[in-house]
Motif scaffolding. Structure first.
Motif, PDB file in Angstrom:
ATOM      1  N   VAL A   1      35.555  43.031  24.767  1.00  0.00           N
ATOM      2  CA  VAL A   1      36.928  43.283  25.186  1.00  0.00           C
ATOM      3  C   VAL A   1      37.365  42.243  26.213  1.00  0.00           C
ATOM      4  CG1 VAL A   1      38.439  44.908  26.390  1.00  0.00           C
ATOM      5  CG2 VAL A   1      36.808  45.748  24.688  1.00  0.00           C
ATOM      6  N   ARG A   2      36.487  41.943  27.171  1.00  0.00           N
ATOM      7  CA  ARG A   2      36.823  40.964  28.212  1.00  0.00           C
ATOM      8  C   ARG A   2      37.067  39.586  27.606  1.00  0.00           C
ATOM      9  NH1 ARG A   2      32.546  41.371  30.798  1.00  0.00           N
ATOM     10  NH2 ARG A   2      33.192  43.153  32.060  1.00  0.00           N
ATOM     11  N   ARG A   3      36.233  39.199  26.650  1.00  0.00           N
ATOM     12  CA  ARG A   3      36.408  37.880  26.020  1.00  0.00           C
ATOM     13  C   ARG A   3      37.747  37.771  25.315  1.00  0.00           C
ATOM     14  NH1 ARG A   3      30.808  38.507  24.847  1.00  0.00           N
ATOM     15  NH2 ARG A   3      31.294  39.361  22.779  1.00  0.00           N
ATOM     16  N   LEU A   4      38.116  38.813  24.589  1.00  0.00           N
ATOM     17  CA  LEU A   4      39.383  38.780  23.859  1.00  0.00           C
ATOM     18  C   LEU A   4      40.577  38.697  24.815  1.00  0.00           C
ATOM     19  CD1 LEU A   4      38.751  41.434  21.056  1.00  0.00           C
ATOM     20  CD2 LEU A   4      38.997  38.964  20.736  1.00  0.00           C
ATOM     21  N   LEU A   5      40.568  39.526  25.850  1.00  0.00           N
ATOM     22  CA  LEU A   5      41.712  39.570  26.759  1.00  0.00           C
ATOM     23  C   LEU A   5      41.850  38.277  27.553  1.00  0.00           C
ATOM     24  CD1 LEU A   5      41.665  43.235  28.135  1.00  0.00           C
ATOM     25  CD2 LEU A   5      42.844  42.301  26.149  1.00  0.00           C
ATOM     26  N   THR A   6      40.731  37.750  28.053  1.00  0.00           N
ATOM     27  CA  THR A   6      40.838  36.516  28.825  1.00  0.00           C
ATOM     28  C   THR A   6      41.215  35.341  27.936  1.00  0.00           C
ATOM     29  OG1 THR A   6      38.433  36.217  28.611  1.00  0.00           O
ATOM     30  CG2 THR A   6      39.241  37.244  30.632  1.00  0.00           C
TER      31      THR A   6
ATOM     32  N   ALA B   1      37.909  44.663  32.191  1.00  0.00           N
ATOM     33  CA  ALA B   1      38.458  43.540  31.426  1.00  0.00           C
ATOM     34  C   ALA B   1      39.862  43.189  31.893  1.00  0.00           C
ATOM     35  CB  ALA B   1      38.467  43.875  29.937  1.00  0.00           C
ATOM     36  N   VAL B   2      40.641  44.205  32.288  1.00  0.00           N
ATOM     37  CA  VAL B   2      41.993  43.935  32.777  1.00  0.00           C
ATOM     38  C   VAL B   2      41.947  43.168  34.088  1.00  0.00           C
ATOM     39  CG1 VAL B   2      44.065  45.034  33.726  1.00  0.00           C
ATOM     40  CG2 VAL B   2      43.118  45.829  31.558  1.00  0.00           C
ATOM     41  N   ASP B   3      40.969  43.490  34.959  1.00  0.00           N
ATOM     42  CA  ASP B   3      40.819  42.728  36.198  1.00  0.00           C
ATOM     43  C   ASP B   3      40.521  41.262  35.890  1.00  0.00           C
ATOM     44  OD1 ASP B   3      41.289  44.963  37.727  1.00  0.00           O
ATOM     45  OD2 ASP B   3      39.164  45.460  37.971  1.00  0.00           O
TER      46      ASP B   3
ATOM     47  N   ALA C   1      42.883  37.965  36.745  1.00  0.00           N
ATOM     48  CA  ALA C   1      42.339  36.812  37.467  1.00  0.00           C
ATOM     49  C   ALA C   1      42.508  35.540  36.652  1.00  0.00           C
ATOM     50  CB  ALA C   1      40.867  37.056  37.785  1.00  0.00           C
ATOM     51  N   GLU C   2      42.240  35.622  35.361  1.00  0.00           N
ATOM     52  CA  GLU C   2      42.419  34.463  34.489  1.00  0.00           C
ATOM     53  C   GLU C   2      43.884  34.063  34.422  1.00  0.00           C
ATOM     54  OE1 GLU C   2      41.466  31.305  32.185  1.00  0.00           O
ATOM     55  OE2 GLU C   2      40.033  32.690  33.111  1.00  0.00           O
TER      56      GLU C   2
END
Length: 356
Positions: free
Chosen positions: A183-188, A219-221, A225-226
């Motif tokens: 999830v983090r990879r997709l969102l960033t 992941a939203v955090d 940040a990104e």
């Protein structure tokens, strides 16, 4: 008619000339091929195969990723019963004549089409998510997952394929993922790759009621940040490429011997002009009481800090990351105008400038 009865040469010649090897029952009928004839071609000794209900693959090899993608859209885009029109007029207009009706690809398949490196190849996807109007009576089947929506977004086009907007595709993909790292990879990547802005992604995740899910919280955090890092790089590029004078970057302003006035992303002390990136994420769902209080406090502090600086004669130019991406030259003009107008203003109060 038997399975060995040859079809009319006219439609078969047409099939050899086109690149699309997946056709629906309706498309075959338009070429003079009846449902019975199509079924006979899919018998074990025939040259075709049935990919999905009402969708045929005009060869016997295993279906490619593109075959499955187009087949999913043809299956989901079958004409609904008379009198049951659905979807927004914009979405319907965008789909007119495509053979896909109001259907569009969403989820991981859509992100793959958009070029996300963190999305798997089409062939490795266990299923293809297709978005259709809520009123469609259509079941998920085989590798097609049907997702219904009361209000369809207007699709984009990728290589002629109707695709849900990035933000909606992300929300539909995240809804089915349990791996926080994925999830983090997709969102960033959505932000880093320039596909979307953090605020738009958070809005869609909130509308889908996903912000409270464990894999999404952290992941939203990372997404925010990104997003800030990307916005800062664009701000540097704007100053450099648009010929603005060099500011002091990322500093904190403070009254001499007094309280801090807050941080700014760029500051021109001779003109008393500050640029502040507005990277606050919007909230569009009902939060918990504590979260709402914290969110309101951040918004209040942002507004109060800006007002305090302006009371001291410092011109504050708020810049939204989206505008830096879509209208950088226009934003540079706003900053340049503020710098030029400094000569006609009363001198600003003296403030201390500290690294942030």
């Amino acid at each position: 008619m038997t399975q060995n009865t040859p079809l009319s040469s006219c439609p078969l010649n047409h099939f050899r000339e086109v690149r699309q090897r997946v056709l629906s029952t309706a498309q075959l009928r338009a070429h003079g091929v009846s449902a019975t004839q199509a079924a006979s071609q899919c018998l074990p000794s025939g040259p075709w195969q049935q990919l999905l209900p009402g969708v045929y693959l005009l060869h016997r090899e295993p279906p490619t990723g593109a075959d499955r993608l187009h087949g999913a859209l043809l299956y989901a885009g079958r004409t609904p019963a008379p009198g049951r029109r659905a979807g927004s007029p914009q979405a319907a207009a965008a789909q007119a004549g495509s053979g896909y009706g109001a259907a569009m690809v969403t989820g991981l398949a859509a992100l793959t089409l958009y070029g996300f490196d963190s999305a798997p190849p089409l062939m490795s996807l266990r299923r293809i998510d297709v978005l259709v109007p809520r009123t469609r009576r259509l079941r998920s089947t085989r590798f097609v997952q049907v997702l219904r929506s009361a209000g369809l977004p207007c699709p984009g086009q990728v290589a002629g394929v109707p695709v849900a907007p990035v933000e909606r595709a992300l929300a539909d993909a995240v809804a089915e993922l349990t791996d926080a790292a994925a999830v983090r990879r997709l969102l960033t990547e959505a932000v880093r790759g320039g596909h979307s802005e953090p605020a738009a992604v958070v809005r869609e995740l909130s509308a889908a009621k996903l912000l409270s899910r464990a894999p999404v919280v952290d992941a939203v955090d990372s997404l925010l940040a990104e997003g800030r890092a990307v916005a800062e790089r664009r701000l540097y590029a704007m100053v450099r490429d648009q010929g603005l004078p060099d500011p002091l970057w990322n500093v904190e302003l403070r009254m001499p011997g007094g309280p801090g006035l807050g941080g700014v992303d760029a500051y021109w002390p001779d003109q008393a002009v500050a640029v502040v990136l507005d990277t606050r994420a919007p909230r569009h769902s009902a939060p918990e009481a504590g979260e709402q209080k914290e969110h309101d406090a951040r918004g209040s502090a942002y507004a109060t800090g800006r007002e305090h600086l302006e009371e001291l004669g410092i011109t504050v130019v708020p810049v939204a990351p989206r505008k830096l991406r879509e209208a950088m030259e226009q934003q540079a003009t706003v900053v340049r105008t503020a710098l030029t107008a400094a000569a006609d203003r009363e001198p600003a109060a003296y403030v201390m400038i500290l690294p942030r």
